[in-house]
Scaffold this motif. Structure first.
Motif, PDB file in Angstrom:
ATOM      1  N   ARG A 187       0.811  -1.223   0.000  1.00 38.09           N
ATOM      2  CA  ARG A 187       0.000   0.000   0.000  1.00 38.09           C
ATOM      3  C   ARG A 187       0.844   1.274   0.000  1.00 38.09           C
ATOM      4  O   ARG A 187       0.381   2.327  -0.440  1.00 38.09           O
ATOM      5  N   ASN A 188       2.078   1.175   0.470  1.00 40.90           N
ATOM      6  CA  ASN A 188       2.937   2.360   0.507  1.00 40.90           C
ATOM      7  C   ASN A 188       3.229   2.926  -0.878  1.00 40.90           C
ATOM      8  O   ASN A 188       3.583   4.100  -1.016  1.00 40.90           O
ATOM      9  N   LEU A 189       3.083   2.091  -1.907  1.00 42.19           N
ATOM     10  CA  LEU A 189       3.361   2.570  -3.261  1.00 42.19           C
ATOM     11  C   LEU A 189       2.186   3.328  -3.865  1.00 42.19           C
ATOM     12  O   LEU A 189       2.384   4.204  -4.719  1.00 42.19           O
ATOM     13  N   LEU A 190       0.957   3.017  -3.428  1.00 45.32           N
ATOM     14  CA  LEU A 190      -0.226   3.611  -4.032  1.00 45.32           C
ATOM     15  C   LEU A 190      -0.181   5.136  -3.917  1.00 45.32           C
ATOM     16  O   LEU A 190      -0.011   5.691  -2.833  1.00 45.32           O
ATOM     17  N   GLY A 191      -0.332   5.800  -5.052  1.00 41.69           N
ATOM     18  CA  GLY A 191      -0.253   7.254  -5.082  1.00 41.69           C
ATOM     19  C   GLY A 191       1.160   7.788  -5.189  1.00 41.69           C
ATOM     20  O   GLY A 191       1.365   9.008  -5.232  1.00 41.69           O
ATOM     21  N   HIS A 192       2.161   6.879  -5.236  1.00 35.75           N
ATOM     22  CA  HIS A 192       3.552   7.322  -5.296  1.00 35.75           C
ATOM     23  C   HIS A 192       4.327   6.649  -6.423  1.00 35.75           C
ATOM     24  O   HIS A 192       5.572   6.625  -6.395  1.00 35.75           O
ATOM     25  N   CYS A 193       3.615   6.092  -7.400  1.00 31.85           N
ATOM     26  CA  CYS A 193       4.297   5.498  -8.549  1.00 31.85           C
ATOM     27  C   CYS A 193       5.080   6.579  -9.283  1.00 31.85           C
ATOM     28  O   CYS A 193       4.593   7.693  -9.483  1.00 31.85           O
ATOM     29  N   GLY A 194       6.277   6.257  -9.678  1.00 31.45           N
ATOM     30  CA  GLY A 194       7.120   7.232 -10.351  1.00 31.45           C
ATOM     31  C   GLY A 194       8.037   7.974  -9.413  1.00 31.45           C
ATOM     32  O   GLY A 194       8.887   8.752  -9.851  1.00 31.45           O
ATOM     33  N   SER A 195       7.883   7.733  -8.116  1.00 28.64           N
ATOM     34  CA  SER A 195       8.776   8.380  -7.144  1.00 28.64           C
ATOM     35  C   SER A 195       9.393   7.333  -6.221  1.00 28.64           C
ATOM     36  O   SER A 195      10.590   7.053  -6.311  1.00 28.64           O
ATOM     37  N   ILE A 196       8.581   6.711  -5.355  1.00 31.42           N
ATOM     38  CA  ILE A 196       9.135   5.743  -4.407  1.00 31.42           C
ATOM     39  C   ILE A 196       9.777   4.560  -5.122  1.00 31.42           C
ATOM     40  O   ILE A 196      10.900   4.153  -4.794  1.00 31.42           O
TER      41      ILE A 196
END
Length: 434
Positions: A187-196
């Motif tokens: 879930r930590n990746l959701l909304g942060h694709c392309g950065s994290i």
């Protein structure tokens, strides 16, 4: 999980299945009474086996297969004796020539934690022969997986082994969002694709350099689907990091993909945009705690609100969010030579994604050359065309191979052969900085 997963041991009945635990798959036994889970193939000091459970006899025996990054699959019979002790017997294994066996024995697989981005870790495959010399270290191939919610495990992948046998070091990171590290990690990746995910991969490259496994200026990258998305981001956000890149059916512009894919919900979910696809909008049809204390026959089941079957309208605000998180937002920085593989019948990531990236790179290189010829200064904020060692790069080097009749995975014997050979040749041509 096999279609009939039950096993009988002296102390009870168990469910047997394989599960991804960090960067490998392992065999689990689940006690049907207590729910206690036992890892039957724990990772010790031996080979980095990944396991698959295939079938049981509904008694005390089951069939598995296992492999490592350098050991092809072998088939095993697992069985419980009368005391409940688990015993293994190898039923079949690939018969290798002495030359092939010697070559594979030259490869060393390992799992390396990326402590600065915990719990991220990476699978590394090295050649003893290539790393034993006193000259430059082998070129390192970074391979982020697709998904993004999949995992690169320690299972045998012929294409990876073949690249390692060519003398490359392989860096195969399991970035944030990978399975096997817990639901929070996903879930930590959701909304942060392309950065994290991108920074996890960059840190994996830096970690291998820090450990002396690879070195700066000898780095290349390849990835497909979301792995191609990450690779395209890497050469845009970090244009001096890699000397060559290969993308297979990459996600380049998420805003455009949302209206041209068979999984539009993927775009909204992964990039953290609320939509009518959101499963949280469903009213649970499960009984409430109070319903179990009601009189028999009095329980009523709530009627769920079905998800909308209509795709959300792409608003300017949503498109801007998706554009900013996509590799296309950084295409003006790309100076790395790029090879793109396209499956012409891909419904998951439409061919226009990779084709558009091809033309964007070509077009911007032509504009730069035109401006340079006329004596205009580079005031566009675009990359300066230098690699990590400060050498000038010829810009706009991009090629594309298109495969008629092939879909998202561009699978098939001939397509796989062409892709692998093209990958090898592209890296050989540009791994030294062009």
């Amino acid at each position: 999980m096999p279609s009939s997963p039950f096993l009988h041991r002296a102390d009870g009945v168990y469910i047997v299945l394989q599960s991804i635990w960090r960067s490998r798959t392992t065999v689990l036994f689940i006690d049907t009474l207590s729910g206690v889970i036992t890892d039957a193939t724990k990772l010790g000091d031996g080979p980095l086996y990944s396991w698959t459970v295939h079938a049981t006899d509904n008694k005390n025996r089951f069939i598995c297969s296992r492999s490592t990054p350098t050991t092809p699959w072998e088939v095993l019979l697992g069985s419980f004796d009368q005391d409940g002790t688990l015993e293994w017997k190898v039923l079949d294994k690939l018969m290798l020539s002495s030359l092939a066996e010697e070559a594979l024995n030259d490869l060393i697989p390992s799992i390396i934690p990326i402590t600065a981005r915990s719990p991220t870790e990476t699978l590394v495959i090295q050649s003893k022969t290539s790393t034993s010399g006193s000259g430059p270290k082998p070129v390192c191939v970074t391979i982020p997986h697709g998904g993004p919610h999949t995992t690169s495990t320690t299972a045998f992948v012929p294409g990876y082994a073949a690249l390692a046998l060519e003398g490359y070091t392989l860096n195969i990171p399991n970035y944030t969002g990978s399975m096997g590290f817990g639901q929070t990690h996903i879930r930590n990746l959701l909304g942060h694709c392309g950065s994290i995910d991108v920074e996890d991969v960059v840190t994996s490259v830096e970690e291998l350099v820090r450990r002396g496994i690879s070195e700066k200026g000898r780095q290349v990258v390849t990835g497909g689907s979301h792995g191609g998305f990450i690779a395209a981001h890497l050469i845009g956000q970090h244009p001096a990091l890699f000397d060559a890149a290969i993308l297979r059916n990459p996600v380049i512009s998420a805003g455009e993909m949302a209206i041209g894919t068979d999984i539009p919900d993927w775009v909204y979910a992964e990039f953290g945009i609320p939509s009518t696809f959101d499963s949280d909008s469903l009213v649970s049809s499960a009984p409430t705690p109070d319903s179990f204390t009601s009189a028999p026959g009095s329980q009523t089941t709530p009627t769920p609100t079905p998800l909308s079957t209509t795709s959300p309208i792409m608003t300017p605000t949503t498109y801007h969010t998706l554009y900013a998180a996509s590799p296309i937002a950084h295409v003006h920085n790309v100076t790395t030579p790029v090879l793109i593989f396209i499956g012409e019948d891909d419904l998951r990531v439409c061919p226009g994604q990779g084709i558009g990236f091809y033309h964007a790179i070509k077009g911007r290189a032509a504009c730069r050359e035109s401006a340079r010829a006329s004596g205009a200064k580079n005031e566009t904020g675009e990359g300066d065309g230098k690699d990590r060692n400060g050498r000038e790069r010829q810009q706009g080097i991009v090629e594309m191979l298109s495969f008629p009749g092939k879909t998202h995975s561009t699978d098939g014997v001939e397509a796989a052969r062409v892709c692998w050979e093209a990958t090898r040749d592209w890296f050989k041509a540009f791994a030294e900085g062009g």
